[in-house]
Design a protein around this motif. Structure first.
Motif, PDB file in Angstrom:
ATOM      1  N   ASN A   1      -4.009   5.941   5.688  1.00 51.26           N
ATOM      2  CA  ASN A   1      -4.142   4.583   4.829  1.00 51.26           C
ATOM      3  C   ASN A   1      -2.328   4.321   5.555  1.00 51.26           C
ATOM      4  OD1 ASN A   1      -6.661   3.419   5.510  1.00 51.26           O
ATOM      5  ND2 ASN A   1      -7.162   3.931   3.464  1.00 51.26           N
TER       6      ASN A   1
ATOM      7  N   VAL B   1      -5.260  -1.629  -2.543  1.00 47.82           N
ATOM      8  CA  VAL B   1      -4.919  -0.409  -2.573  1.00 47.82           C
ATOM      9  C   VAL B   1      -5.603   0.392  -3.372  1.00 47.82           C
ATOM     10  CG1 VAL B   1      -3.227   1.667  -3.427  1.00 47.82           C
ATOM     11  CG2 VAL B   1      -2.664  -0.919  -3.278  1.00 47.82           C
TER      12      VAL B   1
ATOM     13  N   LEU C   1       0.218   4.226  -2.867  1.00 45.13           N
ATOM     14  CA  LEU C   1      -0.848   4.630  -2.726  1.00 45.13           C
ATOM     15  C   LEU C   1      -0.898   6.772  -3.526  1.00 45.13           C
ATOM     16  CD1 LEU C   1      -3.277   6.213  -0.617  1.00 45.13           C
ATOM     17  CD2 LEU C   1      -1.301   8.089   0.284  1.00 45.13           C
TER      18      LEU C   1
ATOM     19  N   GLY D   1     -10.189  11.275  -1.518  1.00 47.96           N
ATOM     20  CA  GLY D   1      -9.316  10.530  -1.494  1.00 47.96           C
ATOM     21  C   GLY D   1      -7.821   9.882  -1.003  1.00 47.96           C
ATOM     22  N   MET D   2      -7.604  12.317  -0.989  1.00 49.47           N
ATOM     23  CA  MET D   2      -6.438  11.847  -0.892  1.00 49.47           C
ATOM     24  C   MET D   2      -5.622  11.871   0.721  1.00 49.47           C
ATOM     25  SD  MET D   2      -3.117  12.317  -1.431  1.00 49.47           S
ATOM     26  CE  MET D   2      -2.761  12.191  -2.561  1.00 49.47           C
TER      27      MET D   2
ATOM     28  N   TYR E   1       0.799  -1.256  -0.157  1.00 43.68           N
ATOM     29  CA  TYR E   1      -0.148   0.194   0.164  1.00 43.68           C
ATOM     30  C   TYR E   1       0.450   1.553  -0.211  1.00 43.68           C
ATOM     31  CZ  TYR E   1      -3.265   3.313   1.421  1.00 43.68           C
ATOM     32  OH  TYR E   1      -4.876   4.264   0.750  1.00 43.68           O
TER      33      TYR E   1
ATOM     34  N   GLY F   1      -9.525   3.400   0.091  1.00 48.02           N
ATOM     35  CA  GLY F   1      -9.578   5.067  -0.003  1.00 48.02           C
ATOM     36  C   GLY F   1     -10.705   5.626  -0.530  1.00 48.02           C
TER      37      GLY F   1
ATOM     38  N   SER G   1      -7.928  10.471   3.149  1.00 47.09           N
ATOM     39  CA  SER G   1      -7.924   8.946   3.733  1.00 47.09           C
ATOM     40  C   SER G   1      -7.134   7.894   3.065  1.00 47.09           C
ATOM     41  CB  SER G   1      -9.806   8.348   3.114  1.00 47.09           C
ATOM     42  OG  SER G   1      -9.171   8.228   1.739  1.00 47.09           O
ATOM     43  N   GLY G   2      -6.090   8.438   2.474  1.00 50.54           N
ATOM     44  CA  GLY G   2      -4.900   7.636   1.359  1.00 50.54           C
ATOM     45  C   GLY G   2      -3.898   7.568   2.095  1.00 50.54           C
TER      46      GLY G   2
ATOM     47  N   ALA H   1      -3.948   6.760  -5.674  1.00 53.95           N
ATOM     48  CA  ALA H   1      -5.029   8.406  -5.833  1.00 53.95           C
ATOM     49  C   ALA H   1      -4.769   9.320  -7.223  1.00 53.95           C
ATOM     50  CB  ALA H   1      -4.783   9.187  -4.714  1.00 53.95           C
TER      51      ALA H   1
END
Length: 546
Positions: free
Chosen positions: A461, A210, A156, A454-455, A152, A214, A457-458, A160
């Motif tokens: 993670n 991956v 990422l 998305g960024m 991941y 996200g 939460s990525g 993303a």
């Protein structure tokens, strides 16, 4: 200012929907630009460098377009005064409406996320059986879990970027296809000397992950109305947790600890065939059900996101702004500590239970199931609670502290010799530890608005995977050398640090502040194919959450 006659009526006699940009309080055109009533600002207008105009991002009402903006001479205004996006899509941005398809989308996503999560933990939940079958060490089996975390981290940012570039449907198709492919590859590893093949299949599944982790907050924002996003995000995360729960429960039942290698291979093949069949079915459902976005935006903030979308937004600038946000950086660290502890605990749970209760592989799986089921309940309750109260900081801090308390109690009851006590304490710990995960996603969106969901939460993670690898390796070594108690105390120390740091995060709820300033039209519900003129005039209400 872009104005519209408030008394304007649609052809069916109902008041027209107010443009999302008309009510934007600080949207202004440079005074030197003469704006004919039939001309509106072109959607590809230049934005001040400090303002992100990412396709998934809505602009905060307190941020105005830079005064030097110029209108494109060839752009004609829409009758409603709405700035249209540069790409001509089927969506009508002047109508705020939620689609019934949204529930099918989040359900299908939740299911293939569940399938992927099952494949993550299916080896760890019967660690000793796979050790005997392949003739490898416990550490080698642990890496079948940790490869999910390791993969991941470098992937990422590329994924993303692909999410922002190609959208939800493409990412969903890719993730479910890789998940399906990895499941079928594992069927080629049913001989003791074919451990590298099962590693290959697991790595493919880890790449699929991956494309999955996200997505919850993005699906919630694109498909759900203002007062549904936290609940929708919880449901999307719910599937991943359910997959882990099934991964604890099913493998010990399908693959008993037998000595005969041929019988063991047969039992393993049954498990692999079932998961491959399910993954294939879910891939077909994604093809049928998943759409890029609904015909109409589900909230005014999402309508603004479409209207102000810019393909030229600086991706690197968005990342830099996120890391300059101290509150978000603290959340990244604290989320990583909590989720990393959960990953380590899940990976090593069977080893810890068998250490104190030899031969209890099935009950070890059931304890894992209890942890995750309790956490799923906690996740859903926290999502509903946030949608109603908006108390992100307070809820996050209380849940973190209770996670620490639960971990301390579990640590001190694991070696008492009573499995029923372990079930209770592990369930109480899981309710808060796993229930924290969707809280972190939604709190991050609040702190980083209007940056890409998305960024944010990525990055959460990535932190979880980094700490997950560190904690799994460290705790595994501590358990092997000193026992389970020191290993769990090791996690308690870092959860204490996370709780302290959480207390320093300020409740800078930017998305809430934005929605308090923007009157939100109560969304109408209907299929994408419905004609908007068939609905009644919506009532206008104040929404505090999108």
């Amino acid at each position: 200012m872009v104005n519209e006659d408030p008394n304007q009526q649609d052809h069916d006699g109902t008041p027209s929907q107010t443009s999302a940009l008309q009510e934007h309080p600080n949207f202004s055109v440079h005074p030197s630009v003469s704006m004919h009533p039939s001309v509106s600002a072109h959607p590809s207008v230049s934005i001040h460098p400090s303002v992100s105009a990412h396709p998934s991002v809505s602009i905060h009402p307190s941020v105005s377009v830079y005064p030097s903006i110029s209108a494109h001479p060839s752009t004609l205004a829409q009758p409603s005064g709405l700035i249209q996006p540069s790409s001509s899509g089927p969506e009508d941005l002047s109508v705020i409406k939620v689609s019934k398809r949204r529930w099918a989308v989040v359900l299908v996503f939740s299911c293939y996320s569940m399938c992927n999560a099952f494949q993550w933990i299916q080896y760890g939940s019967i660690n000793n059986i796979f050790m005997n079958f392949y003739g490898v060490s416990a550490f080698a089996i642990d890496w079948l879990s940790m490869c999910y975390m390791l993969t991941y981290i470098p992937l990422l940012l590329p994924v993303a970027w692909l999410l922002e570039k190609f959208g939800l449907r493409t990412i969903a198709l890719t993730g479910s296809a890789l998940n399906c492919l990895g499941a079928w590859v594992k069927l080629g590893s049913l001989k003791p000397h074919l451990f590298p093949v099962t590693v290959l299949g697991q790595v493919i599944c880890s790449v699929a992950q991956v494309f999955i982790l996200g997505m919850p907050s993005r699906i919630a924002s694109v498909w759900f109305g203002a007062n549904e996003v936290s609940t929708a995000c919880s449901i999307a995360v719910f599937g991943n947790q359910l997959g882990i729960a099934i991964g604890f429960l099913v493998p010990p039942v399908l693959v008993p600890n037998v000595k005969d290698q041929d019988k063991l291979a047969y039992h393993i093949s049954i498990m692999f065939y079932i998961i491959a069949g399910v993954a294939t079915l879910l891939f077909i459902l994604v093809i049928i059900v998943f759409k890029e976005k609904p015909k109409h935006p589900p909230s005014r903030a999402q309508s603004l996101s479409y209207a102000l979308a810019s393909t030229d937004a600086s991706y690197l600038s968005s990342i830099i702004r996120l890391f300059k946000n101290l509150n978000f950086v603290l959340l990244v660290i604290t989320y990583g500590l909590n989720a990393g502890a959960f990953y380590a605990l899940s990976t090593l749970l069977t080893r810890m239970v068998i250490f104190h209760y030899p031969g209890e592989e099935v009950n070890a799986g059931r304890i894992g199931l209890t942890i995750v089921l309790a956490g799923m309940l906690g996740a859903v309750i926290s999502g509903i609670w946030l949608d109603r109260t908006k108390t992100y900081k307070e809820t996050t801090l209380v849940v973190y502290i209770m996670t620490l308390v639960g971990m301390v109690v579990y640590t001190n009851t694991l070696n008492l010799g009573h499995l029923w006590v372990v079930f209770i304490t592990a369930g109480a710990m899981g309710f808060f530890m796993t229930g924290y995960l969707p809280l972190g996603f939604e709190f991050a969106v609040e702190l980083t608005y209007p940056e890409s969901e998305g960024m944010s939460s990525g990055l959460l993670n990535v932190s979880a995977q980094v700490f997950g690898i560190i904690f799994t390796i460290s705790q595994g070594q501590i358990i092997d050398n000193y026992g389970t108690m020191p290993g769990n105390i090791f996690l308690c120390v870092f959860l204490t640090l996370g709780a302290v740091l959480t207390a320093f995060i300020k409740a800078d709820l930017r998305r809430q502040d934005a929605n308090k300033e923007i009157p939100e039209t109560k969304p109408q519900e209907g299929e994408e194919e419905e004609d908007s003129k068939s609905s009644k005039a919506p009532t206008t209400v104040q929404e505090e959450h999108f």
